[in-house]
Write an enzyme that holds these catalytic residues in place. Structure first.
Site, short mmCIF file in Angstrom:
data_model
loop_
_atom_site.label_atom_id
_atom_site.label_comp_id
_atom_site.label_asym_id
_atom_site.label_seq_id
_atom_site.Cartn_x
_atom_site.Cartn_y
_atom_site.Cartn_z
N ASP A 152 4.27 -0.64 8.31
CA ASP A 152 4.17 0.66 8.99
C ASP A 152 2.85 0.89 9.71
OD1 ASP A 152 2.46 1.19 6.86
OD2 ASP A 152 3.28 3.19 6.48
N GLU A 397 4.99 -6.98 -0.52
CA GLU A 397 6.40 -6.63 -0.36
C GLU A 397 7.20 -7.64 0.44
OE1 GLU A 397 6.83 -2.56 0.89
OE2 GLU A 397 5.92 -1.80 -0.95
N TYR A 472 7.14 4.51 -5.43
CA TYR A 472 6.97 5.86 -4.85
C TYR A 472 7.96 6.85 -5.47
CZ TYR A 472 3.73 3.90 -1.50
OH TYR A 472 2.63 3.29 -0.93
N GLU A 508 0.59 0.56 -5.58
CA GLU A 508 0.75 1.69 -4.64
C GLU A 508 1.60 2.76 -5.31
OE1 GLU A 508 2.39 0.75 -0.74
OE2 GLU A 508 1.17 -1.06 -0.59
C1 GCB Z 1 4.59 0.52 1.07
C2 GCB Z 1 3.78 -0.42 1.89
C3 GCB Z 1 2.71 0.27 2.69
C4 GCB Z 1 3.25 1.56 3.29
C5 GCB Z 1 3.68 2.46 2.17
C6 GCB Z 1 4.26 3.77 2.69
O1 GCB Z 1 5.22 0.16 0.12
O2 GCB Z 1 3.24 -1.46 1.13
O3 GCB Z 1 2.25 -0.60 3.68
O4 GCB Z 1 2.31 2.20 4.11
O5 GCB Z 1 4.67 1.81 1.42
O6 GCB Z 1 3.51 4.73 2.83
O7 GCB Z 1 5.45 3.83 2.94
#
Ligand code: GCB
Length: 617
Positions: A152, A397, A472, A508
């Site tokens: 992204d 990932e 997340y 993350e």
């Molecule tokens: C992820 C990625 C990271 C993104 C993030 C997001 O899993 O590793 O590069 O920026 O999610 O904010 O979606």
């Protein structure tokens, strides 16, 4: 349609670019994308050309100096010309490009360096991308295409890091490999110096000799040694400790390496050395035999105007913020960072998970694996002596739910680990080919890859030393339901450990927030939502830590960063706990409180002394 090959066909590199057509002023180092008002330049896909005239004194020739051109990095594919002739090429951003230019220069005159850079990403590049061609003439102009990629952040392009020309004597230090150990209160430094020579004029004769002087961090002499390989033992050594694990973090000695020959050539290099050990087993990571808990963040090289260009003020600001937070680590998500950043990490005692540019890989074939292994070798070669680097990450990932990922990651990890760093060795790859695996590969650090696939159908984890997972909860899934975070996180990370019997950490987690947007009770995109999501995660992390195998937490992301335009990214990725201009959101204060508590540190707004040392070149 854009004529991509025009510059090569018309040999633009044969003379200053201004003679072939209009040129614009461009900053180096910087990404070119956000410098001008031109949308086409911002969104450009394909070749971009740089040039520079530079003067070389004739004294360098009289003194028989060897001259080297070094670009810290250029993104993505570069072809370099010197005085109209092809000099070298390099595939991949984020890592240095070097060439010996001694015999190609015109001494006492001006020389011309020209660099053609192509930012196109394809399924064969690392990272990968796809050029999408639109052939419907009723909807798109002829030849219309767009670049897409599986990550992204903006694919900024240009010469991102400083460009140097430097000299060495004809006999020169080619490489230094340092490993360190601890023996009771003593520190042990093992070194291996390799040297080279170039012939300019009459050939050299005689033996090449190496001598070492070890200085402490005040510059005082500690001990000396002779020989190009050897071991130095220092009684009552000062160890390299991370920030907030010692009164004196980031302690480094200087090994002054001297290589000389019978012709009177003398090359000197001050190699920084941090003495520390790393260890890992099925539950724990250690540094200097003490268990480690990583309190950190994922970052990006990213700022307005300059994009991914090195910016000294920003580097110092970011380390100041990391220390303000009480963080002890970060991951160079999702590519190797500038050496100036790594120097600061060594100096400040901030631990690094050093990541390759292999973000979002898929289609694990032999060609991709060979390229991936070469990238790991280049990365290890660059950063192998850095005490701050405590782990290599081969990627972020990957589509590791593809079955081919099993052998692919086994071999990429093995190549990164390959045992004897002083001799070339081979490693047999699954696809029937033998790849020379590196005098620079590193057995002394754990290797990981950051995962995001469900553990039940995942093929990379079994090859890794430490399992890093991005999750997340209550953002991409169960959005708005903060109450499920603790349960889901504890369940999932316990299961990863159970399945693989390895240390695990969350690499993350986080939520987007728009600074100044407040909603109570918490609502997505508000500062409250981001902060509460973190607090719910902390409850899970504390429970997981009490089980004994959870080795760290890294918030996504340190700061808001630029992304391609899209309906899920309002003005970029807003998961920063700082804004893009490095001002704290509520989340930063929440994290600061936690990190200092985890470090048993008392939060004070201490007055820093007004004494500065210039830390960057
Ligand atoms: C992820 C990625 C990271 C993104 C993030 C997001 O899993 O590793 O590069 O920026 O999610 O904010 O979606």
């Amino acid at each position: 349609m854009l004529d991509a090959e025009k510059g090569f066909r018309e040999e633009w590199y044969a003379q200053p670019l201004s003679k072939s057509g209009p040129v614009i002023s461009m900053a180096v180092p910087s990404s070119y994308n956000d410098i001008t008002q031109d949308k086409d330049l911002r969104d450009h896909i394909g070749w971009a050309w740089y040039d520079r005239l530079f003067y070389v004194p004739s004294r360098w020739q009289t003194d028989k100096q060897r001259v080297v051109l070094r670009l810290g990095s250029a993104h993505y594919n570069s072809i370099i010309y010197l005085n109209g002739h092809s000099l070298t090429s390099h595939e991949g951003g984020h890592l240095p490009i070097m060439a010996d230019i001694t015999t190609k220069l015109v001494y006492g005159k001006e020389n011309l360096v020209t660099v053609a850079i192509n930012n196109t990403l394809t399924p064969e590049t690392i990272p990968q991308g796809t050029i999408v061609k639109h052939n419907d003439p009723s909807r798109y102009p002829p030849g219309y295409f767009a670049q897409s990629y599986n990550f992204d952040f903006t694919n900024y392009a240009g010469i991102h890091r400083p460009v140097y020309i430097y000299t060495t004597p004809q006999t020169f230090i080619d490489d230094i490999l340092i490993t360190t150990d601890i023996n009771g209160a003593n520190g042990v430094i093992t070194y291996n110096v390799t040297h080279g020579n170039t012939m300019i004029g009459p050939s050299r004769s005689g033996e090449v000799g190496c001598s070492m002087k070890l200085l402490d961090n005040e510059g005082d002499h500690v001990t000396s040694a002779m020989g190009c390989q050897g071991t130095i033992e220092i009684s009552n050594a000062s160890l390299w400790w991370p920030y907030l694990m010692s009164e004196n973090p980031g302690y480094m000695y200087t090994l002054l390496v001297a290589v000389s020959d019978a012709d009177g050539n003398l090359d000197l290099y001050p190699q920084k050395v941090g003495i520390r050990t790393l260890g890992w087993n099925s539950t724990t990571l250690t540094i200097n035999n003490k268990p480690l808990y990583l309190r950190g963040c994922g970052k990006h090289e990213d700022a307005d105007i300059r994009g991914k260009g090195v910016d000294y003020a920003l580097i110092v600001k970011d380390f100041s913020l990391l220390k303000w937070l009480g963080a002890n680590s970060f991951r160079t998500s999702h590519y190797p960072y500038a050496e100036e950043i790594m120097d600061m990490a060594d100096k400040e005692g901030i631990m690094i998970i050093d990541e390759s540019p292999a973000v979002g890989l898929s289609g694990f074939d032999e060609a991709l694996m060979n390229k991936h292994i070469s990238v790991m070798q280049e990365l290890v070669q660059r950063d192998k002596n850095r005490p701050s680097v405590i782990m290599w990450s081969v990627g972020n990932e990957p589509k590791s739910n593809e079955a081919a990922a099993l052998n692919y990651f086994r071999d990429v990890v093995a190549a990164t680990h390959t045992a004897d760093p002083t001799r070339p060795v081979t490693c047999v790859l699954n696809l029937g080919k033998v790849v020379s695996a590196t005098k620079s590969a590193d057995p002394s650090r754990p290797v990981t890859c950051v995962l995001n696939k469900p553990k039940e159908k995942e093929y990379a984890a079994s090859s890794l030393d430490v399992i890093l997972v991005n999750r997340y909860y209550s953002w991409y899934g169960d959005t708005g339901h903060l109450e499920v975070i603790k349960m889901q996180t504890v369940t999932e990370f316990s299961e990863w450990h159970l399945l693989h019997n390895k240390p695990v950490m969350i690499s993350e987690y986080g939520a987007g927030s728009l600074p100044g947007y407040h909603m109570d009770p918490a609502w997505t995109w508000s500062e409250e939502y981001q902060a509460e999501l973190m607090i719910r995660n902390f409850e899970a992390f504390d429970e997981l830590r009490s089980k004994g195998y959870f080795v760290g937490e890294m918030i996504w992301n340190f700061a808001d960063f630029s992304t391609p335009q899209g309906h899920t990214r309002p003005g970029g990725n807003r998961k920063g706990i700082f804004t893009r201009s490095r001002q704290p959101k509520m989340a930063a204060h929440v994290l600061r409180y936690r990190y200092h508590n985890l470090a048993n540190d008392t939060l004070t707004n201490s007055q820093a002394p007004l004494c500065f040392t210039s830390v960057l070149h």
